[in-house]
Design a protein around this motif. Structure first.
Motif, PDB file in Angstrom:
ATOM      1  N   SER A 283      41.534  46.908  44.640  1.00 54.19           N
ATOM      2  CA  SER A 283      40.699  46.604  45.756  1.00 54.19           C
ATOM      3  C   SER A 283      40.299  45.433  45.882  1.00 54.19           C
ATOM      4  O   SER A 283      39.985  44.674  44.929  1.00 54.19           O
ATOM      5  N   LEU A 284      40.134  44.923  47.122  1.00 52.36           N
ATOM      6  CA  LEU A 284      39.286  43.537  47.276  1.00 52.36           C
ATOM      7  C   LEU A 284      37.756  43.760  46.884  1.00 52.36           C
ATOM      8  O   LEU A 284      37.319  42.781  46.234  1.00 52.36           O
ATOM      9  N   THR A 285      37.085  44.818  47.016  1.00 45.62           N
ATOM     10  CA  THR A 285      35.899  44.973  46.395  1.00 45.62           C
ATOM     11  C   THR A 285      35.660  44.670  44.864  1.00 45.62           C
ATOM     12  O   THR A 285      34.833  44.031  44.346  1.00 45.62           O
ATOM     13  N   HIS A 286      36.609  45.695  44.401  1.00 41.15           N
ATOM     14  CA  HIS A 286      36.787  45.505  42.701  1.00 41.15           C
ATOM     15  C   HIS A 286      37.109  43.984  42.177  1.00 41.15           C
ATOM     16  O   HIS A 286      36.685  43.563  41.108  1.00 41.15           O
ATOM     17  N   ALA A 287      37.763  43.509  42.910  1.00 36.34           N
ATOM     18  CA  ALA A 287      38.289  41.946  42.792  1.00 36.34           C
ATOM     19  C   ALA A 287      37.077  41.019  42.634  1.00 36.34           C
ATOM     20  O   ALA A 287      36.939  40.265  41.904  1.00 36.34           O
ATOM     21  N   MET A 288      36.228  41.272  43.688  1.00 34.45           N
ATOM     22  CA  MET A 288      35.198  40.380  43.909  1.00 34.45           C
ATOM     23  C   MET A 288      33.937  40.554  42.939  1.00 34.45           C
ATOM     24  O   MET A 288      33.292  39.861  42.685  1.00 34.45           O
TER      25      MET A 288
END
Length: 255
Positions: free
Chosen positions: A34-39
């Motif tokens: 997910s974008l959140t975990h990549a961030m």
């Protein structure tokens, strides 16, 4: 008054919200991060990168930007709550307007007030999330100030890494609460469909969830921050090197 379809739509809204939140905690969908975990990984890179420089004005500006964005949404939530109470005071006028709108199922004054009350609860939840996130970003700034200087980092690497990990954990927690508050704001858009009828409510909720899921797992923003092979960016034009001009000054190739 509220009908059976209204209660079903409300349960659908709550279950969809809870299910989407659980999906984001799982970190991946169909093997896609997910974008959140990549961030989260980018946050970690940022903090560890700050250990290699003594001048941390850039980092403090980033921290200030995170706090200002959180404060903006917290203020917006307060205004939205006030608007909901103003809407309760004009329930009869709004009900008369909605009576002329096609597809609107009339639920009476009590039903309308319950829907507006639910919308106020959504904004109240968002406010508490943004308020707590702002406080945690403030703590994160204080913890960041405890990170040692470069020379001290070189003398005691483990202590420097522990200080960095404290900042990273606090930053991740603060960002998580901010995301939850923002999710409530987005879902309030789907909630507005309930003022038309419960079936539109379920459709608008589904649309919002699909849009949020696409941004998390299939968006260009996600691809932009994922680790990729630099050789795959062959379509990018190289930056022209500087060359001396006829008058002896440097020329940037027209850039």
């Amino acid at each position: 008054m509220m009908t059976t379809a209204d209660y079903i739509a409300l349960c659908f809204f709550a279950l969809t919200w809870f299910g989407y939140a659980r999906l984001l905690r799982s970190a991946s969908l169909f093997g896609r991060t997910s974008l959140t975990h990549a961030m989260i990984e980018r946050r970690r890179e940022w903090i560890y990168n700050s250990l290699r420089r003594d001048l941390k004005m850039i980092d403090t500006q980033i921290m200030a930007g995170l706090q200002n964005g959180t404060a903006f949404f917290a203020s917006t939530s307060i205004f939205a709550i006030g608007s909901c109470f103003a809407l309760l005071g004009a329930a009869d006028k709004v009900d008369a307007v909605l009576a002329d709108v096609p597809l609107v199922l009339q639920s009476g004054r009590v039903g309308f007030e319950m829907k507006v009350g639910g919308l106020a609860v959504l904004f109240g939840y968002a406010f508490f999330k943004f308020g707590w996130s702002y406080r945690l970003f403030n703590y994160c700034t204080i913890l960041f100030g405890a990170i040692p200087m470069m020379r001290d980092c070189e003398n005691d690497v483990l202590a420097a890494e522990r200080a960095a990990e404290r900042v990273i954990r606090m930053n991740i927690i603060a960002g998580g609460h901010f995301n939850e508050g923002l999710r409530a704001i987005f879902l309030s858009i789907g909630y507005l469909g309930w003022f038309i009828n419960p079936y539109v409510f379920m459709v608008t909720t589904t649309i919002v969830i699909v849009v949020l899921a696409r941004r998390q797992f299939f968006s260009e923003a996600r691809l932009a921050i994922m680790d990729r092979d630099p050789s795959s960016n062959l379509h990018l034009s190289p930056i022209p090197r500087t060359r001396p001009s006829a008058d002896g000054n440097d020329s940037h190739g027209g850039l």
